[in-house]
Design a protein around this motif. Structure first.
Motif, mmCIF file in Angstrom:
data_model
loop_
_atom_site.group_PDB
_atom_site.id
_atom_site.type_symbol
_atom_site.label_atom_id
_atom_site.label_comp_id
_atom_site.label_asym_id
_atom_site.label_seq_id
_atom_site.Cartn_x
_atom_site.Cartn_y
_atom_site.Cartn_z
ATOM 1 N N LEU A 131 38.102 50.111 49.453
ATOM 2 C CA LEU A 131 36.756 50.169 50.139
ATOM 3 C C LEU A 131 36.379 51.751 49.643
ATOM 4 N N ALA A 132 37.618 52.455 49.955
ATOM 5 C CA ALA A 132 37.298 53.799 50.103
ATOM 6 C C ALA A 132 36.317 54.271 48.678
ATOM 7 N N PRO A 133 36.731 53.844 47.292
ATOM 8 C CA PRO A 133 35.900 54.345 46.337
ATOM 9 C C PRO A 133 34.480 54.030 46.467
ATOM 10 N N THR A 134 34.411 52.914 47.376
ATOM 11 C CA THR A 134 32.754 52.792 47.078
ATOM 12 C C THR A 134 31.899 53.621 47.871
ATOM 13 N N LEU A 295 32.358 45.706 45.473
ATOM 14 C CA LEU A 295 33.629 45.008 45.940
ATOM 15 C C LEU A 295 33.573 43.632 45.279
ATOM 16 N N LEU A 296 32.340 43.026 45.122
ATOM 17 C CA LEU A 296 32.682 41.648 44.280
ATOM 18 C C LEU A 296 33.212 42.047 42.844
ATOM 19 N N GLU A 297 32.583 43.148 42.093
ATOM 20 C CA GLU A 297 32.856 43.508 40.794
ATOM 21 C C GLU A 297 34.426 43.798 40.775
ATOM 22 N N THR A 298 34.847 44.829 41.744
ATOM 23 C CA THR A 298 36.403 45.218 41.971
ATOM 24 C C THR A 298 37.295 43.848 42.055
ATOM 25 N N SER A 299 36.563 42.739 42.787
ATOM 26 C CA SER A 299 37.598 41.755 43.175
ATOM 27 C C SER A 299 37.501 40.978 41.918
ATOM 28 N N LYS A 301 37.660 42.262 38.840
ATOM 29 C CA LYS A 301 38.713 43.043 37.862
ATOM 30 C C LYS A 301 40.002 43.145 38.120
ATOM 31 N N VAL A 302 40.384 43.712 39.556
ATOM 32 C CA VAL A 302 41.879 43.829 39.765
ATOM 33 C C VAL A 302 42.004 42.853 41.077
ATOM 34 N N LYS A 303 43.213 42.602 41.807
ATOM 35 C CA LYS A 303 43.245 41.801 42.739
ATOM 36 C C LYS A 303 42.565 42.316 44.021
ATOM 37 N N GLY A 304 41.375 42.021 44.137
ATOM 38 C CA GLY A 304 40.491 42.398 45.245
ATOM 39 C C GLY A 304 40.368 41.618 46.272
ATOM 40 N N PHE A 305 39.229 41.531 46.974
ATOM 41 C CA PHE A 305 39.075 40.741 48.142
ATOM 42 C C PHE A 305 38.617 39.223 47.737
ATOM 43 N N THR A 306 39.219 38.557 48.939
ATOM 44 C CA THR A 306 38.588 36.973 48.603
ATOM 45 C C THR A 306 37.263 36.881 49.345
ATOM 46 N N ASP A 307 36.860 35.512 49.416
ATOM 47 C CA ASP A 307 35.592 35.404 49.999
ATOM 48 C C ASP A 307 35.657 35.693 51.619
ATOM 49 N N LEU A 308 36.828 35.285 52.232
ATOM 50 C CA LEU A 308 36.863 35.507 53.648
ATOM 51 C C LEU A 308 37.109 37.061 53.857
ATOM 52 N N GLU A 309 37.977 37.544 53.017
ATOM 53 C CA GLU A 309 37.928 39.139 53.179
ATOM 54 C C GLU A 309 36.538 40.136 52.702
ATOM 55 N N LEU A 310 35.898 39.422 52.042
ATOM 56 C CA LEU A 310 34.613 40.009 51.774
ATOM 57 C C LEU A 310 33.728 39.908 53.220
ATOM 58 N N ARG A 311 33.644 38.650 53.412
ATOM 59 C CA ARG A 311 32.844 38.358 54.908
ATOM 60 C C ARG A 311 33.407 39.436 55.769
ATOM 61 N N GLU A 312 34.585 39.649 55.964
ATOM 62 C CA GLU A 312 34.940 40.410 56.993
ATOM 63 C C GLU A 312 34.780 41.820 56.733
#
Ligand code: HEM
Length: 525
Positions: A131-134, A295-299, A301-312
Motif C-alpha cells: 500500500l505504501a508506494p501508492t 493496487l489492481l495493477e500491482t496485483s 504484476k507481482v504477487k499482490g492483493f486478492t479480490d477479498l484483500e482488495l475489498r478489505e
C-alpha cells in the motif's frame, strides 16, 4: 504417564497465567487510576451513558494519566489497560508494540475484516508494503484537482445557506470527503454531495455508530449474545450493502482496466481474462489512477492483493479517509469561527498565494499555504479526530523511566491528553494558537494526530492536502461565525465533543456562514 504429562502441562499453564496476571496486578498497583474499580466490571462503568459521556471518560482517563506523569491503569472487566499520555512512553510503545489490542479491535474488524488498519502484524506487514508506494507525494499531487473540484461543488451546495442563520456543516464536509475519497481511492464518482442520503454513505455512518457503541459497552461484547440483538441485524444489513457496493466497484474496475488495456493493444484479443499482463500504467477515464487501480495493477504484476484483500483495503481507505478528514476540516471551521483574528490571517494568506477570484487550488499552492497548515495542525492538536489508539504488549516492554509493561497489557494511547500536556505545550496548552507550529517540537511524538511509528496513518499527507484544499476553497468565498445567539462565555470553553470511533462535535459543527466580498459566483464544470 499420559495423565501425568497432561497434569504437568495444565499446571505449567496455570502457573504461567498466574505469573502473567501477577505482573499485571503489580503494574495496576504501581500506576493507579485514582478511581474505584467495581467487582467484575472494573472501570468499565466509566463507559456507560451517552457518546459524550464516553468522550468525557476518555478525557478523564487522560487527565489522570497526566497527573501521574503520563501513565495510569484501568481495569476493563479482567483486562488491564495502560493509559499513556506521555510522548516518550508513546514513542517506545509505538515502536515496540505493533500488535493492536484485539479486545477492542475485533469489533471494528466486523466491517474491514483483515484490512491492514486492525489486522495482526503478520497480515499487516506485507499489505503495508504494497500500500505504501501508492501514497507517495507525486501520486497524491494528482488528486488535488479532485479535491479542488469537489470543494467547489461543496461551496456551491452551501450557497443557499449563506447569510441564512445557523447550519451544521458536517453533512457538507462529510459528503465532500466521501466524494473525494471514492473518486481518488475507488475511481468512482459518487455525487453524494448532490445526493446526501446516498445509501452507501448512510450505511457507513450507521455501521460506524453501531461498532463504536459495541466497542465501549462490555455487555455487547459476547458474540453469541450480540448475534441475537437487533443491533447486530442493523449492522449486518449495513455491512452487506457496503460489501456489495465495493465488490461491484472492484469487478467493474477490473473490467474497465482490462477493456482499456485491450483497446490500447496492451493485450492480445484472445487474452485470458485472469492472466492479464499490464505493461504500462495508464490513467483511468478520470485522468489519473485511483488507489484501487494502482493496487489492481500491482496485483497483476507481482504477487499482490486478492479480490477479498482488495475489498478489505479499499474499505479501510474509505473508512479511514472519509470521516477523519471531514472531522478535521469541520473542527477547523468551528475554531476559525471562534477566532476571527486567525480567520483574517488565513484569508490574507489565501489572497496572497491564490489572489482574489475562483482559480482552483493546485498542488503547487498547498505548500505555500503555511499559516493554513498551522491552523489545521493546531486544530488537530486540540481536537484530534482519532483521540485514542490501542496496542497490545506482546512481550515485556521497558519504558525509558524503567517501568516494565508486562506482556498481555492492553495499551491505550490517549492522543487527546498528549496534545494538551503542559509539559510539552506550555501553560497555554488549551489555547488555540496556530503560531506554535512555527516552532520546532520538543518531542517528535508530542503531536501525533496521525499516530506515530511504523503503524502510523498512511493517508496523513493525503488528508492534509484534502483538508487544506477544501478549507482554502471555502474560506476564500465565505466567512464563518459562531451559531446565532451563542453565549460568548460558551465560546471560550472547549467544544463539546462525543466519541463515535472518532471524536466529533456534539452539535454537529454548527456555524453561520457569510459571503466574502467581492462575491464570486462559480459555475461547476
Ligand atoms: C485527518 C485525517 C486523518 C486522521 C486524523 C487519521 C488518523 C489515523 C490514525 C491515528 C491511524 C493509526 C491508528 C493506529 O496507530 O492504531 C491511521 C491509520 C490509517 N489511516 Fe488515517 N487518518 C486520517 C486520514 C486518512 C486518509 C485520508 C486515509 C486514506 C485515504 C487514511 C488511511 C489510513 C490507513 C490505510 C491507516 C492504516 C495504516 C496501517 O495500519 O498501516 N487516513 N489514521
Amino acid at each position: 504417564m499420559f495423565l501425568l504429562l497432561i497434569a504437568i502441562i495444565i499446571f505449567t499453564y496455570i502457573v504461567h497465567y498466574k505469573m502473567g496476571r501477577k505482573k499485571l496486578v503489580e503494574l495496576s498497583k504501581k500506576l493507579p487510576s485514582d478511581l474505584p474499580a467495581l467487582p467484575i466490571l472494573g472501570h468499565a462503568y466509566l463507559f456507560t451513558g451517552t457518546d459524550e459521556d464516553t468522550m468525557k471518560s476518555i478525557q478523564k482517563s487522560g487527565k489522570i494519566a497526566l497527573k501521574h506523569g503520563g501513565l495510569a491503569t484501568f481495569w476493563m472487566a479482567n483486562q488491564l489497560y495502560l493509559v499513556v499520555a506521555d510522548p516518550a512512553a508513546s514513542e517506545v510503545l509505538l515502536k515496540n508494540c505493533l500488535e493492536k489490542d484485539n479486545n477492542s479491535m475485533r469489533f471494528l474488524q466486523f466491517l474491514v475484516g483483515n484490512g491492514s488498519i486492525y489486522s495482526s502484524v503478520s497480515i499487516w506487514r506485507p499489505r503495508r508494503k504494497l500500500l505504501a508506494p501508492t501514497f507517495n507525494t507525486k501520486k497524491l499531487n494528482r488528486f488535488v484537482d479532485v479535491f479542488a473540484k469537489q470543494s467547489a461543488i461543496m461551496v456551491e451546495q452551501l450557497r443557499p445557506s449563506v447569510g441564512k442563520g445557523t447550519i451544521s456543516v458536517w453533512k457538507y464536509l462529510t459528503t465532500y470527503t466521501f466524494d473525494s475519497v471514492c473518486e481518488t481511492t475507488l475511481g468512482v464518482q459518487m455525487n453524494a454531495q448532490s445526493q446526501p442520503n446516498h445509501p452507501f454513505l448512510e450505511a457507513f455512518d450507521e455501521i460506524a455508530e453501531l461498532m463504536s457503541r459495541r466497542m465501549v459497552r462490555p455487555w455487547l461484547h459476547p458474540d453469541w449474545l450480540y448475534r441475537i440483538l437487533p443491533h447486530y441485524q442493523r449492522a449486518e444489513r449495513c455491512r452487506r450493502l457496503i460489501y456489495d457496493f465495493v465488490d461491484n466497484v472492484i469487478k467493474l474496475k477490473r473490467q474497465e482496466m482490462e477493456a482499456k488495456q485491450r483497446e490500447a493493444n496492451y493485450l492480445p484479443k484472445s487474452g485470458n481474462e485472469t492472466s492479464i499482463s499490464f505493461k504500462g500504467t495508464k490513467d483511468s477515464y478520470l485522468g489519473f489512477q485511483s488507489l484501487l487501480e494502482m493496487l489492481l495493477e500491482t496485483s497483476l504484476k507481482v504477487k499482490g492483493f486478492t479480490d477479498l484483500e482488495l475489498r478489505e483495503e479499499t474499505l479501510v481507505m474509505s473508512a479511514a479517509g472519509t470521516d477523519t478528514s471531514a472531522v478535521g476540516a469541520s473542527f477547523a471551521l468551528v475554531m476559525l469561527s471562534r477566532h476571527p483574528e486567525v480567520q483574517e490571517k488565513v484569508f490574507e494568506e489565501l489572497h496572497e498565494v491564490l489572489e482574489y477570484g475562483d482559480k482552483a487550488v493546485t498542488a503547487a499552492d498547498l505548500p505555500r499555504l503555511k499559516y493554513l497548515d498551522a491552523v489545521v495542525k493546531e486544530t488537530l492538536r486540540l481536537y484530534p479526530p482519532v483521540p485514542i489508539i490501542v496496542r497490545l504488549a506482546t512481550s515485556d516492554t521497558e519504558l525509558q523511566s524503567g517501568v516494565i509493561i508486562p506482556e498481555g497489557t492492553s495499551i491505550l494511547l490517549n492522543i487527546w491528553a498528549i496534545h494538551r500536556d503542559p509539559r510539552y505545550w506550555g501553560p497555554d496548552a488549551d489555547i488555540f494558537k496556530p503560531e506554535r507550529f512555527f516552532e520546532p517540537l520538543t518531542h517528535p511524538a508530542q503531536f501525533m494526530p496521525f499516530s506515530y511509528g511504523l503503524r502510523n496513518c498512511l493517508g496523513y499527507l493525503y488528508a492534509m492536502m484534502s483538508m487544506k484544499t477544501v478549507l482554502a476553497t471555502f474560506l476564500r468565498q465565505y466567512r464563518v461565525l459562531p451559531p446565532a445567539g451563542a453565549d460568548p462565555k460558551t465560546l471560550k470553553e472547549p467544544i463539546r465533543v462525543k466519541y463515535e470511533i472518532m471524536m466529533k462535535a456534539v452539535d454537529k459543527f454548527q456555524l453561520q456562514i457569510e459571503p466574502r466580498t467581492p462575491q464570486v459566483t462559480r459555475t461547476i464544470g
